[in-house]
Enzyme design. Structure first.
Site, PDB file in Angstrom:
ATOM      1  N   THR A  14      27.386  34.206 -53.917  1.00  0.00           N
ATOM      2  CA  THR A  14      27.515  33.553 -52.615  1.00  0.00           C
ATOM      3  C   THR A  14      28.525  34.258 -51.708  1.00  0.00           C
ATOM      4  O   THR A  14      28.752  33.832 -50.583  1.00  0.00           O
ATOM      5  CB  THR A  14      27.921  32.068 -52.784  1.00  0.00           C
ATOM      6  OG1 THR A  14      28.905  31.982 -53.799  1.00  0.00           O
ATOM      7  CG2 THR A  14      26.735  31.206 -53.140  1.00  0.00           C
TER       8      THR A  14
ATOM      9  N   HIS B  10      -6.349  24.655 -61.712  1.00  0.00           N
ATOM     10  CA  HIS B  10      -4.956  24.205 -61.842  1.00  0.00           C
ATOM     11  C   HIS B  10      -4.207  24.427 -60.514  1.00  0.00           C
ATOM     12  O   HIS B  10      -3.587  23.515 -59.972  1.00  0.00           O
ATOM     13  CB  HIS B  10      -4.290  24.996 -62.983  1.00  0.00           C
ATOM     14  CG  HIS B  10      -2.880  24.606 -63.249  1.00  0.00           C
ATOM     15  ND1 HIS B  10      -2.509  23.864 -64.349  1.00  0.00           N
ATOM     16  CD2 HIS B  10      -1.735  24.837 -62.560  1.00  0.00           C
ATOM     17  CE1 HIS B  10      -1.199  23.665 -64.315  1.00  0.00           C
ATOM     18  NE2 HIS B  10      -0.700  24.257 -63.233  1.00  0.00           N
ATOM     19  N   GLU B  11      -4.317  25.639 -59.992  1.00  0.00           N
ATOM     20  CA  GLU B  11      -3.601  25.942 -58.738  1.00  0.00           C
ATOM     21  C   GLU B  11      -4.199  25.169 -57.563  1.00  0.00           C
ATOM     22  O   GLU B  11      -3.470  24.715 -56.677  1.00  0.00           O
ATOM     23  CB  GLU B  11      -3.618  27.447 -58.443  1.00  0.00           C
ATOM     24  CG  GLU B  11      -2.916  28.304 -59.469  1.00  0.00           C
ATOM     25  CD  GLU B  11      -1.490  27.870 -59.770  1.00  0.00           C
ATOM     26  OE1 GLU B  11      -0.807  27.349 -58.874  1.00  0.00           O
ATOM     27  OE2 GLU B  11      -1.068  28.031 -60.940  1.00  0.00           O
TER      28      GLU B  11
ATOM     29  N   ASP C 203       5.736  23.085 -65.058  1.00  0.00           N
ATOM     30  CA  ASP C 203       5.548  21.940 -64.153  1.00  0.00           C
ATOM     31  C   ASP C 203       6.071  20.661 -64.818  1.00  0.00           C
ATOM     32  O   ASP C 203       6.750  19.856 -64.174  1.00  0.00           O
ATOM     33  CB  ASP C 203       4.056  21.718 -63.853  1.00  0.00           C
ATOM     34  CG  ASP C 203       3.433  22.903 -63.125  1.00  0.00           C
ATOM     35  OD1 ASP C 203       4.192  23.647 -62.480  1.00  0.00           O
ATOM     36  OD2 ASP C 203       2.213  23.062 -63.218  1.00  0.00           O
TER      37      ASP C 203
ATOM     38  N   THR D  87      33.647  37.471 -53.678  1.00  0.00           N
ATOM     39  CA  THR D  87      34.341  38.763 -53.723  1.00  0.00           C
ATOM     40  C   THR D  87      34.395  39.380 -52.332  1.00  0.00           C
ATOM     41  O   THR D  87      35.420  39.918 -51.910  1.00  0.00           O
ATOM     42  CB  THR D  87      33.589  39.714 -54.681  1.00  0.00           C
ATOM     43  OG1 THR D  87      33.345  39.019 -55.888  1.00  0.00           O
ATOM     44  CG2 THR D  87      34.371  40.974 -54.952  1.00  0.00           C
TER      45      THR D  87
HETATM   46  P1  ATP Z   1      30.004  36.312 -58.548  1.00  0.00           P
HETATM   47  O1  ATP Z   1      30.400  34.886 -58.669  1.00  0.00           O
HETATM   48  O2  ATP Z   1      28.794  36.642 -59.379  1.00  0.00           O
HETATM   49  O3  ATP Z   1      31.143  37.288 -58.728  1.00  0.00           O
HETATM   50  P2  ATP Z   1      30.238  36.477 -55.691  1.00  0.00           P
HETATM   51  O4  ATP Z   1      30.157  35.106 -55.124  1.00  0.00           O
HETATM   52  O5  ATP Z   1      31.575  37.107 -55.828  1.00  0.00           O
HETATM   53  O6  ATP Z   1      29.446  36.526 -57.054  1.00  0.00           O
HETATM   54  P3  ATP Z   1      29.636  38.768 -54.167  1.00  0.00           P
HETATM   55  O7  ATP Z   1      29.939  39.732 -55.277  1.00  0.00           O
HETATM   56  O8  ATP Z   1      30.628  38.629 -53.091  1.00  0.00           O
HETATM   57  O9  ATP Z   1      29.299  37.377 -54.802  1.00  0.00           O
HETATM   58  O10 ATP Z   1      28.228  39.110 -53.523  1.00  0.00           O
HETATM   59  C1  ATP Z   1      27.322  40.050 -54.103  1.00  0.00           C
HETATM   60  C2  ATP Z   1      26.582  40.758 -52.999  1.00  0.00           C
HETATM   61  O11 ATP Z   1      25.718  39.847 -52.317  1.00  0.00           O
HETATM   62  C3  ATP Z   1      27.493  41.310 -51.924  1.00  0.00           C
HETATM   63  O12 ATP Z   1      27.890  42.612 -52.216  1.00  0.00           O
HETATM   64  C4  ATP Z   1      26.642  41.256 -50.676  1.00  0.00           C
HETATM   65  O13 ATP Z   1      25.791  42.374 -50.604  1.00  0.00           O
HETATM   66  C5  ATP Z   1      25.761  40.040 -50.910  1.00  0.00           C
HETATM   67  N1  ATP Z   1      26.316  38.822 -50.290  1.00  0.00           N
HETATM   68  C6  ATP Z   1      26.676  37.695 -50.934  1.00  0.00           C
HETATM   69  N2  ATP Z   1      27.103  36.771 -50.074  1.00  0.00           N
HETATM   70  C7  ATP Z   1      27.047  37.313 -48.848  1.00  0.00           C
HETATM   71  C8  ATP Z   1      27.377  36.857 -47.544  1.00  0.00           C
HETATM   72  N3  ATP Z   1      27.855  35.621 -47.346  1.00  0.00           N
HETATM   73  N4  ATP Z   1      27.185  37.692 -46.493  1.00  0.00           N
HETATM   74  C9  ATP Z   1      26.703  38.927 -46.692  1.00  0.00           C
HETATM   75  N5  ATP Z   1      26.361  39.417 -47.904  1.00  0.00           N
HETATM   76  C10 ATP Z   1      26.524  38.633 -48.967  1.00  0.00           C
END
Ligand code: ATP
Length: 507
Positions: A104, A319-320, A395, A107
């Site tokens: 998310t 099914h689908e 499902d 980092t």
């Molecule tokens: P983890 O918990 O697995 O360490 P994290 O939350 O630290 O994950 P990041 O390592 O910051 O996630 O994100 C991984 C990649 O996803 C980033 O390098 C970027 O390319 C993309 N990304 C994630 N969130 C964003 C955001 N809010 N805006 C732009 N890019 C994002």
């Protein structure tokens, strides 16, 4: 002197010599062995900590996490001008915990703070503190913080905090873990007077962290970094398509609408997949079709054709068709975008529903409709072939999860309502527990029976869909509209179905 006496004298001297020198030889060998061991195993010496090279990530590289960014802006202001805060006697939080699902942007946010404040950035995954040798993890932590203090202003970023931050057990075999965590707590306590040093932690599981870590003065500010909403997803797609050649037909808002529940990392992956797709097709620009393909690939797994017999194909088609027909009967705004009997990933076929908007509240009727949609694949098999297959396992699993949540969490049963709900299981009588299980089973049974009834009632439409699927293998939105245009809706829900994780793929 006789030869015998001479020999005995020499032997005595030799014996005395050995007794004097042997311990010294042993001691020397021991020192040499220890020295070699330390040389051969660099991991058992705490490494010299170097700052991670200055972060080049700016706020404009992070999208859709405005609230978290606003909270962190305070840290940037503090690092840039600590005297302004000190003059007013303000205590700025020096330990900030970013928590939320993987990918998310936690980092990324920490790096943006480092860049905006011009601080040295010391980034370490907590897994690096997990050591075999007692005391070594603690030594690494001491080392890291001491170096950061010497190079103020500094940000210490500890990723995957759960690796050392899990609750202490007190067991002897967990001594190293407990010692490492204790050292981290000591360092955090020392932070009050640490000047311009801020520590940012990242974790996926706040609830598993040792409560001592979250006490005031330690990680006392916790910032949730959740998966982005619609506007956030559009912003992130903007970040990851920046600098990429896009065709005029691309509608990032439409892509954002179809990716509810996905994280920044997923979206970045989709943009990359779209670019690869365009390159493979030898296009100079990335088109909407590349995004459509990338989206499916990320959501439903990589395309991978399997050999399916004609008989299996017929069952799959029905099914689908069952899922698609039921989605139509219960109504918008979660229209079926695509139905296919071409296998992808684990699924032999799938129906892709995408919502018009993010929804967080769902009525009982809507959730019941969703159960019907999920069970409609198996219901169609039953109605048409009179027998069922193992193709509905996923499902059924999801339907069971929803039904369980409806009764156990949302109090949506007939007899188990909010009045009879108790959070603690122990406080429930056996009678109530049995009632609860019965209600859950009744819910799925009723949804399944209702799905069978509706499919029987609209059998002609089901046949039309299945025949068309067998012929074309994939039906898009326009074809579905054409085939189902005259079939009236049957939903009880005043509003229509929305799902918590809005892209629905029914296998
Ligand atoms: P983890 O918990 O697995 O360490 P994290 O939350 O630290 O994950 P990041 O390592 O910051 O996630 O994100 C991984 C990649 O996803 C980033 O390098 C970027 O390319 C993309 N990304 C994630 N969130 C964003 C955001 N809010 N805006 C732009 N890019 C994002």
């Amino acid at each position: 002197m006789s030869g015998e006496v001479l020999l005995a004298g020499w032997f005595d001297e030799f014996q005395n010599g050995i007794l004097t020198w042997l311990p010294l030889v042993f001691f020397g060998a021991l020192v040499y062995l220890l020295w070699r061991t330390i040389q051969l195993m660099p991991r058992i010496r705490p490494k010299v900590v170097e700052p991670t090279s200055k972060s080049s990530i700016t706020w404009s590289d992070v999208g859709g996490v405005d609230e978290a960014a606003a909270e962190l802006q305070e840290v940037v202001d503090f690092l840039l001008d600590p005297r302004r805060f000190a003059a007013l006697g303000a205590r700025v939080p020096k330990g900030i915990l970013l928590y939320g699902p993987p990918g998310t942007g936690k980092t990324l946010l920490a790096k943006a703070v480092a860049h905006a404040s011009g601080a040295s950035f010391y980034s370490q995954s907590a897994a690096a503190f997990v050591e075999m040798f007692a005391g070594l993890g603690a030594a690494r932590i001491r080392n890291l913080f001491a170096t950061a203090r010497k190079n103020q202003p500094a940000i210490v970023f500890i990723d995957e905090l759960d690796a050392v931050g899990m609750r202490r057990s007190g067991h002897a075999f967990n001594r190293e873990h407990d010692q490492t965590l204790n050292q981290l707590l000591v360092e955090l306590d020392g932070f009050v007077d640490a000047g311009q040093v801020v520590v940012i932690g990242a974790s996926n599981r706040l609830e598993d962290l040792d409560p001592a870590l979250l006490r005031p003065g330690r990680f006392d500010r916790q910032v949730l970094v959740s998966p982005p909403d619609l506007a956030g997803r559009e912003a992130i797609l903007g970040v990851h398509t920046r600098g990429k050649p896009l065709a005029d037909d691309i509608d990032l808002n439409a892509v954002a609408r179809q990716t509810s529940g996905l994280t920044g990392a997923d979206l970045s992956n989709i943009c990359n997949e779209a670019a690869i797709c365009a390159a493979r097709a030898e296009r100079a620009r990335i088109c909407q079709i590349d995004f459509d393909t990338a989206l499916e690939r990320v959501v439903a797994g990589l395309q991978q054709r399997r050999v399916v017999t004609e008989k299996e194909k017929r069952i799959l088609a029905y099914h689908e068709a069952g899922h698609a027909l039921m989605s139509h009967l219960v109504g918008e705004p979660q229209p079926v975008q695509k139905v296919t009997i071409i296998s992808r990933g684990r699924a032999l076929g799938y129906t892709l529903n995408t919502p018009q908007e993010d929804r967080y509240l769902h009525t009982k009727e809507e959730l019941f409709d969703l159960l019907e949609v999920l069970l409609a694949g198996r219901a169609a098999e039953h109605v048409v072939f009179g027998r069922i297959t193992n193709g509905a396992a996923n499902d059924l699993e999801r339907a069971t999860e929803i039904a369980r949540a409806m009764i156990f969490e949302f109090g949506m049963g007939d007899e188990i309502t909010s009045r009879t709900m108790r959070a603690d299981n122990y406080a429930l009588s056996e009678e109530t527990k049995r009632l609860r299980d019965d209600e859950q089973a009744r819910l799925t049974d009723t949804a399944y029976e209702e799905a069978k009834r509706l499919i029987g009632k609209h059998r002609a439409a089901l046949d039309r869909l299945a025949v068309s699927l067998l012929e074309k293998e994939t039906l898009g939105r326009a074809e579905l509209d054409e085939l189902l245009g005259d079939v009236e809706r049957e939903s009880d829900a005043s509003e229509t179905v929305g799902t918590p994780r809005a892209i629905t793929v029914s296998d």
